[in-house]
Design a protein around this motif. Structure first.
Motif, mmCIF file in Angstrom:
data_model
loop_
_atom_site.group_PDB
_atom_site.id
_atom_site.type_symbol
_atom_site.label_atom_id
_atom_site.label_comp_id
_atom_site.label_asym_id
_atom_site.label_seq_id
_atom_site.Cartn_x
_atom_site.Cartn_y
_atom_site.Cartn_z
ATOM 1 N N PRO A 72 0.895 -1.190 0.009
ATOM 2 C CA PRO A 72 0.037 0.068 0.157
ATOM 3 C C PRO A 72 0.820 1.226 -0.096
ATOM 4 O O PRO A 72 0.421 2.334 -0.657
ATOM 5 N N GLU A 73 2.003 1.097 0.910
ATOM 6 C CA GLU A 73 2.919 2.409 0.706
ATOM 7 C C GLU A 73 3.239 2.713 -1.033
ATOM 8 O O GLU A 73 3.263 3.981 -1.309
ATOM 9 N N ILE A 74 3.564 1.675 -1.717
ATOM 10 C CA ILE A 74 3.980 2.042 -3.184
ATOM 11 C C ILE A 74 2.735 2.341 -3.832
ATOM 12 O O ILE A 74 3.025 3.456 -4.760
ATOM 13 N N THR A 75 1.556 1.889 -3.780
ATOM 14 C CA THR A 75 0.427 2.436 -4.392
ATOM 15 C C THR A 75 0.012 3.809 -4.089
ATOM 16 O O THR A 75 -0.300 4.560 -4.769
ATOM 17 N N LYS A 76 0.212 4.171 -2.816
ATOM 18 C CA LYS A 76 -0.074 5.254 -2.432
ATOM 19 C C LYS A 76 0.900 6.406 -2.982
ATOM 20 O O LYS A 76 0.575 7.494 -3.402
ATOM 21 N N ARG A 77 2.155 5.999 -3.239
ATOM 22 C CA ARG A 77 3.199 6.793 -3.876
ATOM 23 C C ARG A 77 2.753 7.273 -5.485
ATOM 24 O O ARG A 77 2.805 8.257 -5.919
ATOM 25 N N ILE A 78 2.356 6.124 -5.846
ATOM 26 C CA ILE A 78 1.987 6.278 -7.443
ATOM 27 C C ILE A 78 0.940 7.180 -7.465
ATOM 28 O O ILE A 78 0.710 7.997 -8.457
ATOM 29 N N LYS A 79 -0.211 7.027 -6.553
ATOM 30 C CA LYS A 79 -1.266 7.734 -6.677
ATOM 31 C C LYS A 79 -0.791 9.455 -6.711
ATOM 32 O O LYS A 79 -1.438 10.042 -7.548
ATOM 33 N N LYS A 80 -0.125 9.423 -5.925
ATOM 34 C CA LYS A 80 0.320 10.884 -5.762
ATOM 35 C C LYS A 80 1.166 11.516 -6.962
ATOM 36 O O LYS A 80 0.858 12.430 -7.307
ATOM 37 N N SER A 81 2.105 10.608 -7.180
ATOM 38 C CA SER A 81 2.953 11.229 -8.491
ATOM 39 C C SER A 81 2.280 11.153 -9.657
ATOM 40 O O SER A 81 2.457 12.106 -10.342
ATOM 41 N N LEU A 82 1.289 10.121 -9.900
ATOM 42 C CA LEU A 82 1.140 10.303 -11.211
ATOM 43 C C LEU A 82 -0.619 10.818 -11.246
ATOM 44 O O LEU A 82 -1.270 11.002 -12.171
ATOM 45 N N ASN A 83 -1.132 11.056 -9.986
ATOM 46 C CA ASN A 83 -2.278 11.357 -9.847
ATOM 47 C C ASN A 83 -3.561 10.614 -10.574
ATOM 48 O O ASN A 83 -4.326 10.774 -11.113
ATOM 49 N N VAL A 84 -3.394 9.270 -10.349
ATOM 50 C CA VAL A 84 -4.186 8.224 -10.527
ATOM 51 C C VAL A 84 -4.758 7.342 -9.316
ATOM 52 O O VAL A 84 -4.033 7.283 -8.450
ATOM 53 N N GLY A 85 -6.083 6.809 -9.556
ATOM 54 C CA GLY A 85 -6.522 5.951 -8.383
ATOM 55 C C GLY A 85 -7.498 5.107 -9.022
ATOM 56 O O GLY A 85 -7.791 5.053 -10.116
ATOM 57 N N GLY A 86 -7.938 4.237 -7.986
ATOM 58 C CA GLY A 86 -8.922 3.248 -8.288
ATOM 59 C C GLY A 86 -8.623 2.437 -9.688
ATOM 60 O O GLY A 86 -7.596 1.824 -9.527
ATOM 61 N N LYS A 87 -9.684 2.176 -10.448
ATOM 62 C CA LYS A 87 -9.171 1.198 -11.488
ATOM 63 C C LYS A 87 -8.302 1.682 -12.484
ATOM 64 O O LYS A 87 -7.487 0.735 -12.974
ATOM 65 N N ARG A 88 -8.076 2.929 -12.718
ATOM 66 C CA ARG A 88 -6.728 3.293 -13.441
ATOM 67 C C ARG A 88 -5.471 2.983 -12.849
ATOM 68 O O ARG A 88 -4.623 2.866 -13.629
ATOM 69 N N LEU A 89 -5.570 2.612 -11.565
ATOM 70 C CA LEU A 89 -4.359 2.456 -10.898
ATOM 71 C C LEU A 89 -4.161 0.849 -10.838
ATOM 72 O O LEU A 89 -3.005 0.317 -11.171
ATOM 73 N N PHE A 90 -5.125 0.143 -10.343
ATOM 74 C CA PHE A 90 -5.025 -1.246 -10.039
ATOM 75 C C PHE A 90 -5.102 -2.103 -11.456
ATOM 76 O O PHE A 90 -4.316 -3.113 -11.362
ATOM 77 N N MET A 91 -5.711 -1.745 -12.271
ATOM 78 C CA MET A 91 -6.117 -2.617 -13.467
ATOM 79 C C MET A 91 -4.749 -2.842 -14.391
ATOM 80 O O MET A 91 -4.403 -3.952 -14.546
ATOM 81 N N PRO A 92 -4.133 -1.649 -14.440
ATOM 82 C CA PRO A 92 -2.756 -1.928 -15.056
ATOM 83 C C PRO A 92 -1.831 -2.732 -14.481
ATOM 84 O O PRO A 92 -1.167 -3.554 -14.916
ATOM 85 N N LEU A 93 -1.674 -2.299 -13.074
ATOM 86 C CA LEU A 93 -0.774 -3.299 -12.136
ATOM 87 C C LEU A 93 -1.284 -4.801 -12.229
ATOM 88 O O LEU A 93 -0.481 -5.471 -12.485
ATOM 89 N N ARG A 94 -2.362 -5.151 -12.291
ATOM 90 C CA ARG A 94 -2.974 -6.345 -12.361
ATOM 91 C C ARG A 94 -2.553 -7.026 -13.517
ATOM 92 O O ARG A 94 -2.109 -8.254 -13.589
ATOM 93 N N ALA A 95 -2.888 -6.268 -14.754
ATOM 94 C CA ALA A 95 -2.545 -6.567 -15.852
ATOM 95 C C ALA A 95 -1.018 -7.118 -16.140
ATOM 96 O O ALA A 95 -0.494 -8.001 -16.630
ATOM 97 N N ALA A 96 -0.071 -5.910 -15.772
ATOM 98 C CA ALA A 96 1.145 -6.017 -15.923
ATOM 99 C C ALA A 96 1.756 -7.330 -14.937
ATOM 100 O O ALA A 96 2.650 -7.957 -15.533
ATOM 101 N N ILE A 97 1.406 -7.387 -13.632
ATOM 102 C CA ILE A 97 2.117 -8.342 -12.931
ATOM 103 C C ILE A 97 1.368 -9.807 -12.807
ATOM 104 O O ILE A 97 2.188 -10.816 -12.900
ATOM 105 N N THR A 98 0.301 -9.999 -13.202
ATOM 106 C CA THR A 98 -0.490 -11.284 -13.253
ATOM 107 C C THR A 98 -0.902 -11.713 -14.767
ATOM 108 O O THR A 98 -1.037 -13.068 -14.859
ATOM 109 N N GLY A 99 -0.701 -10.667 -15.722
ATOM 110 C CA GLY A 99 -1.215 -11.110 -17.062
ATOM 111 C C GLY A 99 -2.915 -11.278 -17.363
ATOM 112 O O GLY A 99 -2.878 -11.767 -18.426
#
Ligand code: GLU
Length: 492
Positions: A439-466
């Motif tokens: 959660p620390e990492i995702t919080k940092r991304i939220k702040k630096s890229l100004n994204v949250g919710g689906k736009r944050l977690f879906m790309p991560l899920r896609a990239a990490i799990t395929g």
């Protein structure tokens, strides 16, 4: 005299009587289950009898396979060919001397007779009847043959069958599911055969004798046996037996409301096992084929089924078997399982059916035991059948994952790739990847890229799990650990 409850309970004796000519399937398993539930609820006796008089079609392999599948389902018998019982033997092929006695009795009393008609003669008779638009029925031509006539026919090389003499009458019985039923004996096709010309006893004859001698109280079976029931009642009358209580369960049809497809009538248990259907879920689903609890509940353990089962809950209209529904019931049973019991079940399943996946992802069954248990806990809520857990193995155990089309699409969205890159960047700065750092990492991304919710977690899920769906991403990341996640992200 008033019967005490225990007398009544003891009076319940039911049987499952498969012919060992194939395997257990949805249809005969439902018969086995309803009898078993009925017996267990009444604290009565459930008998397994093997009906193997048709020697050309019966095999010992089939008998063994049926017994094994019943054991797998947990439908245990109290008497049977493998465990014995007071009414031994329980294999019809071993009861010929018993049947012969009753046959002699019927012949002596002139309630049955030898018929010498050849198949060709019978065929000609049927054709004649068809021409006159009559129902095909044996004419009764051999009913009153004299001894001399019989001798003459035997001299011609004919070997007779034995037929039961059927008088024209209404046969009425009270069915515990369908209510009062009346059939006219004239609809049975005339005097029916009880012994073939090769000396083999016919099913209806042996069943009546066995059900009487084994003191069966209730006969619960599919309604496809209705005309057999009428024949069996006539045989009971001829032999001086009191017919049992009957309960005819509705037909099982497919989702198209037509006859259940061969897939579910032949090797269905093999398919269910390979797909990872749990025996308790199968029992639960089969119980719902014609029976309902009376309320909306549909998920039951075996104990609950025993407590709630009642023939009054069996409907007389056809019941629909749906594999999708079975899978849903299975997913509910998986969710109900204790985590550790589930991990063990899944490990056994993988060992039996998915060793190729184990090898593909270089999972060491012994050394990776703990990880396999964690894996089982994580996928438990996300699968309907155990086979789907195998599909998840790539996500959890592969060095790199192949992106699904949906995952590719997700990563093509604007800003998606940057999210994945940022995750890799921040992750490389932490010591580990766990429940705190994620959660620390995702919080940092939220702040630096100004994204949250689906736009944050879906790309991560896609990239990490395929994939674009699956268990919680933080759990997957924690499972994979820093090195594995970084490796996957770097290969994007
Ligand atoms: N052997 C018969 C069958 O498999 C049994 C029917 C019955 O329950 O009497 O269909």
């Amino acid at each position: 005299m008033d019967m005490t409850k225990t007398d009544l309970e003891r009076a319940v004796r039911v049987r499952f009587a498969p012919s060992p000519t194939g395997s257990l399937h949805i249809g005969n398993a439902r018969t086995a289950l309803f009898n078993w539930l009925f017996a267990r609820k009444a604290r009565g006796v459930y008998v397994l009898r093997i009906e193997d008089t048709d020697t050309s079609r019966s095999t010992r392999e089939s008998e063994e396979a049926i017994l094994k599948d019943l054991e797998w389902l947990g439908i245990t018998h109290d008497e049977g060919p493998d465990i014995g019982g007071a009414f031994f033997p329980y294999r019809q092929s071993e009861r010929a001397s018993i049947y012969k006695e009753y046959l002699s009795k019927l012949l002596d009393e002139r309630k049955a007779y030898h018929c010498y008609c050849t198949p060709e003669e019978l065929d000609a008779e049927r054709k004649e009847q068809a021409k006159r638009s009559q129902m095909p029925a044996y004419s009764g031509k051999c009913r009153d043959l004299t001894a001399a006539q019989k001798e003459e026919l035997t001299a011609q090389g004919r070997t007779p069958v034995v037929r039961l003499l059927v008088k024209a009458k209404d046969v009425t019985f009270d069915d515990l599911v369908k209510g009062s039923i009346t059939y006219h004996s004239g609809s049975l096709g005339g005097d029916f055969i009880i012994i073939r010309s090769n000396g083999e006893f016919m099913y209806n004859f042996t069943v009546v004798i066995d059900d009487y001698l084994m003191e069966i109280s209730h006969i619960i079976r599919g309604e496809d046996h209705l005309t057999n029931t009428v024949k069996q009642i006539l045989l009971c009358e001829a032999l001086g037996f009191t017919p049992q209580n009957f309960a005819h369960c509705p037909l099982i049809v497919g989702e198209d409301r037509k006859r259940l497809s061969k897939r579910f009538l032949k090797e269905s248990f093999t398919m269910f096992k390979e797909d990872g259907i749990l025996p308790d879920a199968l029992v639960n689903s089969i119980a719902l084929l014609g029976w309902s609890s009376g309320d909306k509940a549909e998920i039951f353990t075996k104990e609950e089924l025993i407590n709630r089962f009642d023939l009054s809950g069996v409907s007389s209209s056809p019941s629909v078997f749906s594999y999708d529904k079975l899978k849903w019931v299975n997913s509910e049973h998986i969710k109900m399982m204790d985590n550790n019991a589930f991990a063990k079940t899944l490990a056994d399943y993988i060992e039996k059916y998915a060793m190729d996946a184990v090898e593909r992802f270089s999972v060491d069954f012994e050394a990776d035991r703990e990880r396999l248990i964690d894996f089982a806990h994580l996928v438990k809520e996300n699968i309907a059948i155990l086979k789907e857990a195998v599909d998840y193995m790539e996500m959890f155990f592969a060095g790199s994952v192949t992106l699904s089309d949906e995952a590719k699409r997700e990563l093509n969205n604007e800003g998606a790739f940057a999210v994945a890159q940022k995750f890799a960047e921040y992750l490389s700065e932490t010591k580990t990847l766990d429940k705190e750092t994620y959660p620390e990492i995702t919080k940092r991304i939220k702040k630096s890229l100004n994204v949250g919710g689906k736009r944050l977690f879906m790309p991560l899920r896609a990239a990490i799990t395929g994939r674009t769906s699956g268990p919680n991403l933080d759990d997957i990341c924690t499972f994979l650990g820093k090195g594995a996640v970084l490796k996957r992200l770097s290969s994007l």
